[in-house]
Design an enzyme around this catalytic site. Sequence first.
Site, PDB file in Angstrom:
ATOM      1  N   PHE A 133      56.751  83.206  51.267  1.00 49.50           N
ATOM      2  CA  PHE A 133      57.040  84.022  50.118  1.00 49.50           C
ATOM      3  C   PHE A 133      57.271  83.647  48.833  1.00 49.50           C
ATOM      4  O   PHE A 133      58.073  82.573  48.847  1.00 49.50           O
ATOM      5  CB  PHE A 133      58.320  84.879  50.901  1.00 49.50           C
ATOM      6  CG  PHE A 133      58.797  85.909  49.839  1.00 49.50           C
ATOM      7  CD1 PHE A 133      58.200  87.053  49.510  1.00 49.50           C
ATOM      8  CD2 PHE A 133      60.304  85.631  49.595  1.00 49.50           C
ATOM      9  CE1 PHE A 133      58.639  87.903  48.668  1.00 49.50           C
ATOM     10  CE2 PHE A 133      60.889  86.408  48.695  1.00 49.50           C
ATOM     11  CZ  PHE A 133      59.934  87.799  48.240  1.00 49.50           C
ATOM     12  N   CYS A 134      56.862  84.231  47.995  1.00 49.32           N
ATOM     13  CA  CYS A 134      56.974  83.834  46.513  1.00 49.32           C
ATOM     14  C   CYS A 134      56.736  82.569  46.303  1.00 49.32           C
ATOM     15  O   CYS A 134      55.834  82.019  46.557  1.00 49.32           O
ATOM     16  CB  CYS A 134      58.638  84.409  46.154  1.00 49.32           C
ATOM     17  SG  CYS A 134      58.881  84.193  44.539  1.00 49.32           S
ATOM     18  N   LEU A 135      57.765  81.814  45.997  1.00 43.85           N
ATOM     19  CA  LEU A 135      57.854  80.405  45.482  1.00 43.85           C
ATOM     20  C   LEU A 135      57.173  79.515  46.755  1.00 43.85           C
ATOM     21  O   LEU A 135      56.671  78.464  46.671  1.00 43.85           O
ATOM     22  CB  LEU A 135      58.991  79.915  44.821  1.00 43.85           C
ATOM     23  CG  LEU A 135      59.137  78.401  44.675  1.00 43.85           C
ATOM     24  CD1 LEU A 135      57.870  77.905  43.675  1.00 43.85           C
ATOM     25  CD2 LEU A 135      60.417  77.958  43.965  1.00 43.85           C
ATOM     26  N   ILE A 165      52.489  85.645  50.582  1.00 41.02           N
ATOM     27  CA  ILE A 165      53.158  86.920  50.143  1.00 41.02           C
ATOM     28  C   ILE A 165      53.838  86.814  48.897  1.00 41.02           C
ATOM     29  O   ILE A 165      54.927  86.310  48.755  1.00 41.02           O
ATOM     30  CB  ILE A 165      54.046  87.299  51.612  1.00 41.02           C
ATOM     31  CG1 ILE A 165      53.551  87.132  53.014  1.00 41.02           C
ATOM     32  CG2 ILE A 165      54.758  88.764  51.392  1.00 41.02           C
ATOM     33  CD1 ILE A 165      54.456  87.198  53.961  1.00 41.02           C
TER      34      ILE A 165
END
Length: 584
Positions: free
Chosen positions: A317-319, A346
């Site tokens: 997720f994200c980073l 994501i």
Amino acid sequence: MSDTARPAAVAQWSEAMQRAGAAMLSLAKSPPTPAASRPWDPAPILQSMLGAMADWASRPQDLFKLQTQAMGEWADFWAATFRGQGAEQPIARGDRRFTDPQWAEDPAYRTLRDAYLLASRQLRQLNDQTAGEGPGKTMLNFLVESYLNAVAPSNFPLTNPEAARRTVETGGANLVAGFANLLEDAASGRGIVRRRTDPDAFKKGETIAATPGSVVFQNRLFQLIQYDPTTPDVAAEPMLYVPPLVNRYYMIDLKPKASMVRWLVEQGRTVFVISWVNPGEAQRDADVSAYVTEGVIEALGAVERATGRTGTDLFGFCLGGTLIAIALAYLAAKGEAERANSATLIGSMVDFGDMRDWSAFVHEAHLDALDEHTAKRGYIHADELQQLFSAVRANDLIWSSVVNHYLLDRPAPPSDLLYWFEDGARIPAAFLKSYNRELLYNNRLREPAAFKVVDVPIDLGAIRTPILSIALKDDHVSAWDAVYRGARLFGGDVTFLLGGSGHNAGVINPPAANKHGFWRNPDMPESADEWLAGAEKLPGSWWPTWNEWLGAHGSAERVPAREVGEGALPAIEPAPGSYALADQ
């Protein structure tokens, strides 16, 4: 105030005064000390303001035209108001500041609301027509929005109908108690507007982050959690989750009915999760390369030893997804691409050419100030990161709390997602420097071999691992069209999904909730708008579609459920593990 309500108000006043007095004493004993340095530079802020003033001074005819237009709009507004017809202004979708019925039903509050909205629209129009592009213009946009958010009539007791009613009901005790709340927050040393949710509503390992499992591996950067199976057999391919660094891993393991981890386990998946350490001085040298090699790659090796199998389904997720993308390119360059069976990213960006509001902070002067700030202690504190995220979403994360906590003295409601959001973590100085300079500022991932992990050139186009890229429609951190552009940089089989809602809430969307919906299109045209125009919108959660995608890209082989500790890695301690339980 009625006679029956008076004793309750007196009791509220008494309690509020006691709390205010105690908070004043606490603040006097340990006043907050000013920071020795700032993680940002005020010079670019001043330059953007002076630049806007100079631009309009050089175009007096354009400024006069806008002023004339604005005067006409105000004349129409007040004429309609005095005729009793009203001059209602459109309210942005999702703006919760003006939901109280009195904003629409009471002529005075309605006029105040609409005058604010009209003035806001005019100031934005002025800003939009200010010359310039790049970080300076983005900084100006940020300053304008910050100002408009701060001066909204909903933020003040005399111009907020709910606060006014509450003040009458309590005889003003709510404002005294709110002042006590402000003093208590100031005395905490962690800044104001801290209590967005009840900090005692959840307990890690019991009511949140409570899916049964154990830590089976750890090093200086992370602990690896393996979760107990709930089905007699499981998919042969294990799964490994890579979270972002700024928060703890358990956004995907909130209370049981919202837990992605629990849901995946129930689908017959063997789930491993990285739980990053909350770094300190010992991790100050850990840069992006370290988090890829000592983090993602070493965790992948631990999963292989625990399961005895090569070919893991990665998801992040994200980073965390950005780190997975770098790790996939690293493995491809090393000739070890088969170690990753698939990857699900994501809300993750790999092309940072368009960061919207965040571009205001990706300025060389700000980066220099941040480097100097973090060099003193080796990391940036979680509270400073929280303040940055809150500033970008000020209405939701600052001003709504000001109203609830300081004006209404309303107890913070329990929220598992906000509890997770406020359980932040530090980030090492070396990581921030390499990530901000190389990825955000110079956007080196977009160019083949422009970024290196240790001495290995990273080329996203060399990745042949099947990738599912999932963006969120209302994402304020990773704009969905920017995520789409990044997904087109991968060289292999890429599928793109667009989920509803925002950066966090759009991820935690269990099928039972039947919320948000998502868009699906098997094609990958050049532009995100083309993709969306040809996409099919489906109801409910994207989780089942993701599970189907994993099955379609797996071996379809089932193996007996893997009990924690039965492989080469014994259990060390119960989940969520000591890294996740450590204080900020």
